[in-house]
Design a protein around this motif. Structure first.
Motif, short mmCIF file in Angstrom:
data_model
loop_
_atom_site.label_atom_id
_atom_site.label_comp_id
_atom_site.label_asym_id
_atom_site.label_seq_id
_atom_site.Cartn_x
_atom_site.Cartn_y
_atom_site.Cartn_z
N HIS A 139 -55.59 50.16 42.10
CA HIS A 139 -56.77 50.75 41.49
C HIS A 139 -56.75 50.63 39.97
O HIS A 139 -57.78 50.40 39.33
CB HIS A 139 -56.88 52.23 41.88
CG HIS A 139 -56.79 52.49 43.35
ND1 HIS A 139 -55.63 52.26 44.08
CD2 HIS A 139 -57.71 52.96 44.23
CE1 HIS A 139 -55.84 52.59 45.34
NE2 HIS A 139 -57.10 53.01 45.47
N LEU A 140 -55.53 50.78 39.37
CA LEU A 140 -55.43 50.77 37.91
C LEU A 140 -55.78 49.43 37.29
O LEU A 140 -56.08 49.34 36.09
CB LEU A 140 -54.03 51.21 37.48
CG LEU A 140 -52.87 50.20 37.59
CD1 LEU A 140 -51.62 50.76 36.90
CD2 LEU A 140 -52.57 49.83 39.00
N LEU A 141 -55.76 48.35 38.10
CA LEU A 141 -56.14 47.03 37.57
C LEU A 141 -57.65 46.87 37.44
O LEU A 141 -58.11 45.95 36.76
CB LEU A 141 -55.61 45.92 38.49
CG LEU A 141 -54.09 45.84 38.70
CD1 LEU A 141 -53.76 44.74 39.69
CD2 LEU A 141 -53.37 45.62 37.38
N LEU A 142 -58.40 47.76 38.07
CA LEU A 142 -59.85 47.64 38.10
C LEU A 142 -60.54 48.50 37.05
O LEU A 142 -61.76 48.60 37.04
CB LEU A 142 -60.38 48.04 39.49
CG LEU A 142 -59.85 47.19 40.66
CD1 LEU A 142 -60.28 47.78 41.99
CD2 LEU A 142 -60.33 45.76 40.54
N ARG A 143 -59.77 49.10 36.14
CA ARG A 143 -60.34 49.99 35.15
C ARG A 143 -59.45 50.02 33.92
O ARG A 143 -58.27 49.67 33.97
CB ARG A 143 -60.44 51.39 35.72
CG ARG A 143 -59.16 51.86 36.41
CD ARG A 143 -59.02 53.36 36.41
NE ARG A 143 -58.84 53.88 35.05
CZ ARG A 143 -59.06 55.15 34.72
NH1 ARG A 143 -59.44 56.02 35.64
NH2 ARG A 143 -58.88 55.56 33.48
N PRO A 144 -59.97 50.44 32.77
CA PRO A 144 -59.13 50.57 31.57
C PRO A 144 -58.13 51.71 31.75
O PRO A 144 -58.42 52.71 32.44
CB PRO A 144 -60.14 50.89 30.45
CG PRO A 144 -61.47 50.51 31.00
CD PRO A 144 -61.39 50.71 32.47
N PRO A 145 -56.95 51.60 31.15
CA PRO A 145 -56.00 52.71 31.21
C PRO A 145 -56.49 53.90 30.38
O PRO A 145 -57.38 53.76 29.54
CB PRO A 145 -54.72 52.11 30.63
CG PRO A 145 -55.18 50.99 29.76
CD PRO A 145 -56.43 50.45 30.40
N GLU A 146 -55.89 55.05 30.62
CA GLU A 146 -56.26 56.25 29.86
C GLU A 146 -56.02 56.01 28.37
O GLU A 146 -55.00 55.46 27.97
CB GLU A 146 -55.43 57.45 30.34
CG GLU A 146 -55.68 57.86 31.79
CD GLU A 146 -57.06 58.44 32.00
OE1 GLU A 146 -57.71 58.81 31.00
OE2 GLU A 146 -57.50 58.53 33.16
N TYR A 154 -49.99 52.92 29.21
CA TYR A 154 -49.71 51.99 30.29
C TYR A 154 -48.60 52.55 31.17
O TYR A 154 -47.48 52.79 30.68
CB TYR A 154 -49.30 50.62 29.74
CG TYR A 154 -50.34 50.00 28.84
CD1 TYR A 154 -51.48 49.42 29.36
CD2 TYR A 154 -50.17 50.00 27.45
CE1 TYR A 154 -52.44 48.84 28.54
CE2 TYR A 154 -51.12 49.42 26.62
CZ TYR A 154 -52.25 48.85 27.17
OH TYR A 154 -53.19 48.28 26.34
N PRO A 155 -48.83 52.77 32.46
CA PRO A 155 -47.79 53.35 33.33
C PRO A 155 -46.64 52.38 33.55
O PRO A 155 -46.84 51.16 33.63
CB PRO A 155 -48.55 53.63 34.63
CG PRO A 155 -49.71 52.69 34.61
CD PRO A 155 -50.10 52.52 33.17
N ASP A 156 -45.44 52.92 33.66
CA ASP A 156 -44.24 52.10 33.84
C ASP A 156 -43.75 52.06 35.29
O ASP A 156 -42.94 51.21 35.64
CB ASP A 156 -43.09 52.62 32.96
CG ASP A 156 -43.38 52.42 31.47
OD1 ASP A 156 -43.90 51.35 31.12
OD2 ASP A 156 -43.09 53.34 30.69
N ASN A 157 -44.18 52.99 36.10
CA ASN A 157 -43.59 53.13 37.44
C ASN A 157 -44.62 53.01 38.56
O ASN A 157 -44.44 53.57 39.64
CB ASN A 157 -42.87 54.48 37.54
CG ASN A 157 -43.80 55.64 37.20
OD1 ASN A 157 -44.93 55.42 36.76
ND2 ASN A 157 -43.32 56.86 37.40
N ILE A 158 -45.72 52.32 38.30
CA ILE A 158 -46.75 52.13 39.32
C ILE A 158 -46.92 50.64 39.59
O ILE A 158 -47.08 49.85 38.66
CB ILE A 158 -48.10 52.73 38.86
CG1 ILE A 158 -47.95 54.23 38.58
CG2 ILE A 158 -49.17 52.51 39.92
CD1 ILE A 158 -49.22 54.88 38.08
N GLY A 159 -46.85 50.27 40.86
CA GLY A 159 -47.06 48.87 41.23
C GLY A 159 -45.78 48.06 41.15
O GLY A 159 -44.73 48.54 40.70
#
Length: 465
Positions: A139-146, A154-159
């Protein structure tokens, strides 16, 4: 506006969405007024979000429930329409006739990022963020990060490994004009590397079951508008700014029919090599001429004369004569389309080209939205360079600027090249360019290129190689 009878839309919903749609399209920037005149706008619940039907009378389909939930601002409705038009323009269904969910996600990821880089102002943000969460993969690839664009997190532990780096390239911080956007293939590889088979809960914008644009007026209008749209590194006409290396296996084609067809068109394209004189030089050539009493084993008529009882005293003799021959053999100039839509067939086409390049019968140039040489060493290793897009105009500019003059070429493409600019097409005609196009099976050439081409040849099915 039209309404579909199976799931009726109220007149109030129809009128309200019509007003919002007209207000959301900045016609002065994207020539959307012309597009709106060409296409019907249908308010319907038959599609989950939005879609464009590329029929004789194109229709823009919009779901009012999705608009009510996610398009709080007119700018958000504008992004919804733009997103769907990108899918049509880039002919994604032509690249993959049977789209999978992972392919749809990869397409949406690159398109969403390209739109947000162009429309990063506050009034546009919030649309993609509301549709998909920032703490789930993919999901995070389809939208800008917070916090994007000034203070992104940018999250370090997702995906899977590489997710953070890819997300940074999709949505770079600060002055993102200096960053190179990832290709569709890179996003697809990351999704496959995750090992996930079910991406439940991912919301994709638009319907992806349409057809390539057939209406020439609609196609011309969208391409003219697209010249001002954000540059998305993808596989459609005219897209991509950066050259990216790609590696393909070189598959030896086994289809003799394909070899014969390609060899025949290649001979038509033979022209003088750059730097070599056009004149023919006199050279000595061994020929059979005259007669004499000396026996000559190369006299092929002697056995026949003996069988017929004719006199066999005189033999045809071998001698030398001087004849005019080209100082060097001709060479064909081949322009190979290396855009993303060609990926499935490039391995076979490289194998088809390799023998001719190795023997010096052809020089190959690779083109996407830029033209670069393809030397023999790189061809043998399957090393290509592409921007991901396709633009016939860069080929025409390269040919017209070539010195010494090139007046006949062979172009290998799937036909999704975009249309030639009128002034370049006119210059090509004045140049007396003989453009010979070779298409894989089931491909359709742009109408503007058809009018410019000297011949269009279809190869046998690549799957037969």
């Amino acid at each position: 506006m039209k309404r579909f009878p199976r799931k009726p839309v109220t007149r109030a919903e129809d009128a309200a969405l019509a007003r919002r749609l007209i207000a959301s399209l900045p016609a002065s920037r994207f020539e959307m007024q012309t597009l709106a005149r060409l296409a019907d706008v249908c308010v319907t619940r038959d599609v989950p979000t939005a879609a464009v039907e590329c029929k004789r009378r194109p229709a823009l389909l919009i779901n009012p429930d999705f608009v009510r939930q996610y398009c709080q601002r007119d700018e958000h409705l504008f992004l919804l329409v733009m997103h769907e038009l990108w899918h049509v323009l880039l002919a994604h269904t032509r690249m993959n006739p049977r789209m999978t969910q992972v392919q749809n996600i990869a397409f949406d990821a690159v398109i969403n990022a390209g739109l947000m880089k162009e429309f990063y102002q506050g009034e546009y943000r919030g649309f993609f963020e509301a549709v998909n969460p920032a703490d789930q993969f993919p999901h995070l690839l389809l939208r800008p990060p917070e916090g994007w664009p000034h203070n992104p997190v940018y999250p370090d532990n997702i995906g899977p490994a590489g997710t953070r780096d890819l997300l940074m390239r999709l949505y770079p911080p600060g002055n993102f004009s200096k960053y190179s956007a990832p290709l569709y293939e890179e996003v697809l590889r990351l999704l496959i590397a995750s090992g996930m088979t079910n991406f439940e809960g991912v919301v994709l914008i638009g319907s992806h079951d349409g057809l390539p644009i057939r209406d020439p007026v609609l196609k011309e209008t969208i391409e003219r508008a697209a010249a001002k749209w954000p540059k998305i590194v993808m596989s459609g006409p005219g897209e991509g700014d950066y050259l990216h290396p790609q590696n393909f296996s070189v598959v030896d084609p086994r289809s003799e029919a394909a070899r014969r067809v390609f060899s025949r068109i290649l001979k038509i394209c033979l022209s003088h090599r750059p730097g070599s004189p056009r004149r023919k030089a006199k050279v000595p050539v061994e020929v059979m001429s005259g007669s004499g009493v000396l026996p000559n084993g190369r006299d092929r008529l002697m056995p026949a004369r003996r069988q017929l009882g004719a006199p066999s005293t005189l033999w045809t003799q071998q001698t030398q004569v001087r004849v005019r021959l080209p100082e060097r053999p001709g060479k064909a100039y081949v322009y190979l389309d290396v855009s993303g839509s060609m990926n499935a067939m490039l391995s076979s086409l490289l194998g088809l080209l390799l023998p001719y390049v190795a023997k010096g019968h052809a020089d190959v140039f690779q083109f996407s939205t830029a033209v670069t040489p393809l030397p023999l060493r790189e061809l043998q290793r399957g090393l290509l360079t592409t921007t991901g897009g396709t633009d016939i105009n860069c080929v025409l500019e390269h040919i017209l600027a070539a010195k010494p003059r090139i007046d006949r070429v062979l172009m290998l493409t799937d036909g999704e090249t975009g249309s030639p600019l009128p002034h370049l097409a006119q210059r090509a005609r004045e140049h007396r360019l003989k453009l010979n196009v070779v298409l894989p099976e089931d491909c359709r050439l742009d109408e503007g290129v058809v009018q410019l081409a000297n011949s269009v040849v279809v190869l046998p099915a690549l799957s037969a190689f």
